[in-house]
Design an enzyme around this catalytic site. Structure first.
Site, PDB file in Angstrom:
ATOM      1  N   ASP A  51       0.881  -1.182   0.000  1.00  0.00           N
ATOM      2  CA  ASP A  51       0.000   0.000   0.000  1.00  0.00           C
ATOM      3  C   ASP A  51       0.911   1.222   0.000  1.00  0.00           C
ATOM      4  O   ASP A  51       1.696   1.414   0.934  1.00  0.00           O
ATOM      5  CB  ASP A  51      -0.891  -0.020   1.262  1.00  0.00           C
ATOM      6  CG  ASP A  51      -1.880   1.146   1.298  1.00  0.00           C
ATOM      7  OD1 ASP A  51      -1.708   2.122   0.539  1.00  0.00           O
ATOM      8  OD2 ASP A  51      -2.824   1.079   2.104  1.00  0.00           O
ATOM      9  N   LEU A  52       0.826   2.021  -1.049  1.00  0.00           N
ATOM     10  CA  LEU A  52       1.722   3.187  -1.136  1.00  0.00           C
ATOM     11  C   LEU A  52       1.323   4.256  -0.131  1.00  0.00           C
ATOM     12  O   LEU A  52       0.156   4.373   0.235  1.00  0.00           O
ATOM     13  CB  LEU A  52       1.670   3.752  -2.563  1.00  0.00           C
ATOM     14  CG  LEU A  52       2.169   2.752  -3.611  1.00  0.00           C
ATOM     15  CD1 LEU A  52       1.752   3.178  -5.007  1.00  0.00           C
ATOM     16  CD2 LEU A  52       3.677   2.580  -3.525  1.00  0.00           C
ATOM     17  N   TYR A  56      -1.651   9.985  -3.802  1.00  0.00           N
ATOM     18  CA  TYR A  56      -1.796  11.136  -4.696  1.00  0.00           C
ATOM     19  C   TYR A  56      -0.787  12.227  -4.310  1.00  0.00           C
ATOM     20  O   TYR A  56      -0.225  12.907  -5.177  1.00  0.00           O
ATOM     21  CB  TYR A  56      -3.211  11.727  -4.627  1.00  0.00           C
ATOM     22  CG  TYR A  56      -4.327  10.878  -5.221  1.00  0.00           C
ATOM     23  CD1 TYR A  56      -4.097   9.596  -5.698  1.00  0.00           C
ATOM     24  CD2 TYR A  56      -5.629  11.377  -5.300  1.00  0.00           C
ATOM     25  CE1 TYR A  56      -5.133   8.840  -6.216  1.00  0.00           C
ATOM     26  CE2 TYR A  56      -6.667  10.625  -5.826  1.00  0.00           C
ATOM     27  CZ  TYR A  56      -6.409   9.352  -6.275  1.00  0.00           C
ATOM     28  OH  TYR A  56      -7.436   8.607  -6.794  1.00  0.00           O
ATOM     29  N   ARG A  88       0.012  15.443   7.957  1.00  0.00           N
ATOM     30  CA  ARG A  88      -0.586  14.573   8.983  1.00  0.00           C
ATOM     31  C   ARG A  88      -0.026  14.899  10.364  1.00  0.00           C
ATOM     32  O   ARG A  88      -0.724  14.804  11.374  1.00  0.00           O
ATOM     33  CB  ARG A  88      -0.376  13.098   8.630  1.00  0.00           C
ATOM     34  CG  ARG A  88      -1.185  12.709   7.395  1.00  0.00           C
ATOM     35  CD  ARG A  88      -1.169  11.226   7.079  1.00  0.00           C
ATOM     36  NE  ARG A  88      -1.553  11.018   5.671  1.00  0.00           N
ATOM     37  CZ  ARG A  88      -1.843   9.857   5.126  1.00  0.00           C
ATOM     38  NH1 ARG A  88      -1.786   8.752   5.842  1.00  0.00           N
ATOM     39  NH2 ARG A  88      -2.167   9.776   3.850  1.00  0.00           N
ATOM     40  N   ASP A 143      -3.723   2.139  -5.284  1.00  0.00           N
ATOM     41  CA  ASP A 143      -2.344   2.124  -4.773  1.00  0.00           C
ATOM     42  C   ASP A 143      -2.017   0.874  -3.972  1.00  0.00           C
ATOM     43  O   ASP A 143      -1.121   0.885  -3.148  1.00  0.00           O
ATOM     44  CB  ASP A 143      -2.057   3.388  -3.950  1.00  0.00           C
ATOM     45  CG  ASP A 143      -2.673   3.351  -2.568  1.00  0.00           C
ATOM     46  OD1 ASP A 143      -3.699   2.662  -2.394  1.00  0.00           O
ATOM     47  OD2 ASP A 143      -2.123   3.988  -1.650  1.00  0.00           O
ATOM     48  N   GLU A 144      -2.778  -0.197  -4.208  1.00  0.00           N
ATOM     49  CA  GLU A 144      -2.503  -1.428  -3.476  1.00  0.00           C
ATOM     50  C   GLU A 144      -2.336  -2.597  -4.443  1.00  0.00           C
ATOM     51  O   GLU A 144      -2.989  -2.657  -5.478  1.00  0.00           O
ATOM     52  CB  GLU A 144      -3.658  -1.737  -2.516  1.00  0.00           C
ATOM     53  CG  GLU A 144      -3.839  -0.700  -1.430  1.00  0.00           C
ATOM     54  CD  GLU A 144      -5.036  -0.996  -0.544  1.00  0.00           C
ATOM     55  OE1 GLU A 144      -5.168  -2.138  -0.086  1.00  0.00           O
ATOM     56  OE2 GLU A 144      -5.837  -0.075  -0.315  1.00  0.00           O
TER      57      GLU A 144
HETATM   58  P1  TTP Z   1      -5.268   5.284   0.544  1.00  0.00           P
HETATM   59  O1  TTP Z   1      -4.274   4.189   0.348  1.00  0.00           O
HETATM   60  O2  TTP Z   1      -6.436   5.018   1.451  1.00  0.00           O
HETATM   61  O3  TTP Z   1      -4.558   6.567   1.145  1.00  0.00           O
HETATM   62  P2  TTP Z   1      -3.113   7.148   0.873  1.00  0.00           P
HETATM   63  O4  TTP Z   1      -2.300   6.257   0.015  1.00  0.00           O
HETATM   64  O5  TTP Z   1      -3.263   8.538   0.382  1.00  0.00           O
HETATM   65  O6  TTP Z   1      -2.507   7.253   2.336  1.00  0.00           O
HETATM   66  P3  TTP Z   1      -1.882   6.087   3.230  1.00  0.00           P
HETATM   67  O7  TTP Z   1      -0.460   6.487   3.445  1.00  0.00           O
HETATM   68  O8  TTP Z   1      -2.683   6.167   4.515  1.00  0.00           O
HETATM   69  O9  TTP Z   1      -2.061   4.785   2.522  1.00  0.00           O
HETATM   70  O10 TTP Z   1      -5.854   5.746  -0.841  1.00  0.00           O
HETATM   71  C1  TTP Z   1      -5.043   5.857  -1.999  1.00  0.00           C
HETATM   72  C2  TTP Z   1      -5.412   7.095  -2.790  1.00  0.00           C
HETATM   73  O11 TTP Z   1      -6.775   7.043  -3.161  1.00  0.00           O
HETATM   74  C3  TTP Z   1      -5.241   8.374  -2.014  1.00  0.00           C
HETATM   75  O12 TTP Z   1      -3.942   8.913  -2.185  1.00  0.00           O
HETATM   76  C4  TTP Z   1      -6.279   9.274  -2.556  1.00  0.00           C
HETATM   77  C5  TTP Z   1      -7.342   8.353  -3.131  1.00  0.00           C
HETATM   78  N1  TTP Z   1      -8.574   8.320  -2.316  1.00  0.00           N
HETATM   79  C6  TTP Z   1      -9.719   8.926  -2.828  1.00  0.00           C
HETATM   80  O13 TTP Z   1      -9.724   9.486  -3.926  1.00  0.00           O
HETATM   81  N2  TTP Z   1     -10.846   8.901  -2.079  1.00  0.00           N
HETATM   82  C7  TTP Z   1     -10.902   8.294  -0.844  1.00  0.00           C
HETATM   83  O14 TTP Z   1     -11.954   8.289  -0.203  1.00  0.00           O
HETATM   84  C8  TTP Z   1      -9.702   7.680  -0.339  1.00  0.00           C
HETATM   85  C9  TTP Z   1      -9.705   7.005   1.006  1.00  0.00           C
HETATM   86  C10 TTP Z   1      -8.586   7.718  -1.113  1.00  0.00           C
HETATM   87 MG    MG Z   2      -2.056   4.209   0.380  1.00  0.00          MG
END
Ligand code: TTP
Ligand code: MG
Length: 464
Positions: A51-52, A56, A88, A143-144
């Site tokens: 998970d990145l 964004y 954060r 991103d997973e």
């Molecule tokens: P996530 O993996 O939930 O969040 P993240 O990668 O930004 O942060 P983390 O370090 O906690 O993993 O989601 C991946 C991307 O998806 C995120 O960068 C932005 C987008 N996104 C949306 O567009 N809408 C949403 O409701 C969520 C949760 C994420």
């Molecule tokens: Mg992520």
């Protein structure tokens, strides 16, 4: 992020403003099929989940390195969909309103994140990179990724002289790394080294950091990967499965249990993961049917034999926008035109030919603010499909006209309406060679010979 299958896998998160192609769906909702179908020797597998970090935001920081040390929020409409880790530290969180975020962190820099092009491109680069190391990669959300490295581990084990000198890279769930006995779990220990190597490759080749989970199945790998964030990894040993499942604050936290399922479980009196673990299977079978009941109880116990399924190209491409209110035909026309124009461009880049056009809307109702989505779709004749995939400019107007006909099949515009979402989607994507052999009917396109589908709070790309 949207499914049916007795809604065991239905969507977990309602995304605020995003596309809904398979590739941008949030995790469990994207159809990871947790708990489905056993593969051979499933319990001996080593599965990685990546998970990145603040995805964004990372992409924007790569595009503009000056942003790197500033608190950065990615804005879609009035929401911060994600923010970097500097932000954060100031108390900004994902999905916070822009007003609240600015209050927490007045120096927050905002970048608009409504155009997903760069995020998508980077997302596929990550999957491609992982696939160049190990072919069994399944995308989950934007991103997973899951990677089944069982064979890679077995090869390394076979090449390693018999040894009791294994070690874990990174964290080990509920252990101090030094206390965990890697010799009892050589496969997971080697898996933790491979995870480190893959994270290093993602970092050196693409400039991205991320977290990884190492476990014996997809469900557990996903659950453990976020234990330490950002840019860290955690291995889950079988002896700690009960602990990690017991720590989940509710049934919705179990990947694969969506909103609908949770409601049905709640109606049976089940609230915690432990409630589901201990619930009589026979009663669960009466509610969900045999396979789903067993699968649900397995998930609560951390058992998930579903295989990592290699993700091919998405079966549909879509784009959508949500908004507070659209109530005139003119606005609908404009929105559909905008959405279709970027979708046609993406379809052209993709190179395949769509066979079906689908329009989805969400109507606002006073009683049910987030009412069901409603769709109509119609076949795209071959010559129009060809124009779309070849990037011909005059095709947009025809598509908009057709989409408006689909719209009028769902909405009586004279009676007044209030929409909160519009989604346009090309499905049944075929290679041009295959498409040339199929017969799309021009008559049904022009007359909009449609079929319809309702989805509860979701937008599964599914042909009906
Ligand atoms: P996530 O993996 O939930 O969040 P993240 O990668 O930004 O942060 P983390 O370090 O906690 O993993 O989601 C991946 C991307 O998806 C995120 O960068 C932005 C987008 N996104 C949306 O567009 N809408 C949403 O409701 C969520 C949760 C994420
Ligand atoms: Mg992520």
């Amino acid at each position: 992020m949207e499914n049916s299958d007795e809604d065991v896998d239905e969507d977990e998160t309602e995304w605020k403003n995003s596309c809904t192609d398979e590739e941008v769906l949030p995790a469990a909702a994207a159809g990871a099929n947790f708990g489905k179908e056993a593969g051979p020797a499933a319990s001996h597998r080593v599965i990685l989940h990546f998970d990145l970090d603040c995805f964004y935001a990372q992409v924007e920081m790569i595009r503009n390195p000056a942003l790197r040390n500033m608190p950065l929020g990615i804005q879609q409409k009035y929401i911060i969909v994600t923010c970097n880790y500097v932000a954060r530290e100031h108390g900004v969180t994902k999905l916070m309103s822009v007003t609240d975020a600015k209050e927490k962190c007045p120096l927050l820099v905002l970048v608009k994140g409504e155009d997903l092009t760069h995020y998508r491109e980077m997302s596929y680069k990550v999957t491609d990179l992982l696939m160049s190391y190990c072919p069994l990669v399944e995308r989950l959300g934007i991103d997973e990724n899951f990677v089944d490295i069982t064979e890679m581990v077995e090869r390394r084990l076979a090449q390693t002289p018999v040894s009791d000198n294994y070690s874990f890279e990174g964290h080990v769930y509920n252990h101090n790394n030094a206390d965990a006995n890697p010799n009892g779990y050589p496969s997971l220990a080697i898996g933790s080294h491979i995870a480190t190597e893959l994270r290093a490759a993602i970092n050196s080749k693409l400039g991205l950091t991320g977290c990884a989970g190492i476990a014996t199945n997809k469900l557990l790998a996903k659950l453990v990967s976020g234990t330490f964030k950002p840019n860290q990894q955690t291995t889950l040993l079988p002896e700690n499965i009960r602990d990690i499942m017991g720590c989940l604050s509710g049934l919705r936290k179990v990947p694969g249990v969506g909103h609908q399922t949770q409601k049905r479980l709640q109606a049976l009196g089940l609230v915690s993961v432990q409630d589901l673990q201990l619930f009589p299977l026979a009663t669960l079978v009466r509610e969900f049917g045999g396979p789903s009941a067993q699968r649900l109880q397995n998930l609560a116990l951390g058992i998930d034999e579903s295989p990592v399924t290699t993700t091919g190209a998405p079966q549909s491409l879509s784009d959508e926008d949500s908004f507070k209110k659209i109530s005139s035909t003119k606005e609908v026309l404009q929105k559909i035109n905008d959405l279709l124009s970027s979708l046609v461009e993406r379809m052209h880049k993709d190179g395949r030919q769509p066979q079906t056009l689908r329009l989805t809307i969400r109507k606002f109702t006073v009683t049910n603010k987030w009412s069901s989505r409603e769709s109509r779709q119609c076949p795209i004749p071959n010559h129009i499909g060809q124009k779309i995939s070849s990037g011909s400019s005059d095709v947009l107007a025809q598509l908009v006209t057709t989409a408006m006909k689909l719209f009028h099949k769902m909405v009586d515009s004279k009676a007044g309406f209030h929409l909160t979402l519009i989604n346009v989607c090309f499905t049944n994507l075929q290679s041009r060679v295959a498409a040339a052999g199929s017969k799309g009917s021009i008559t049904s396109f022009l007359t909009c010979n449609t079929s319809s589908k309702r989805t509860q709070g979701s937008s599964q790309d599914q042909v009906v």
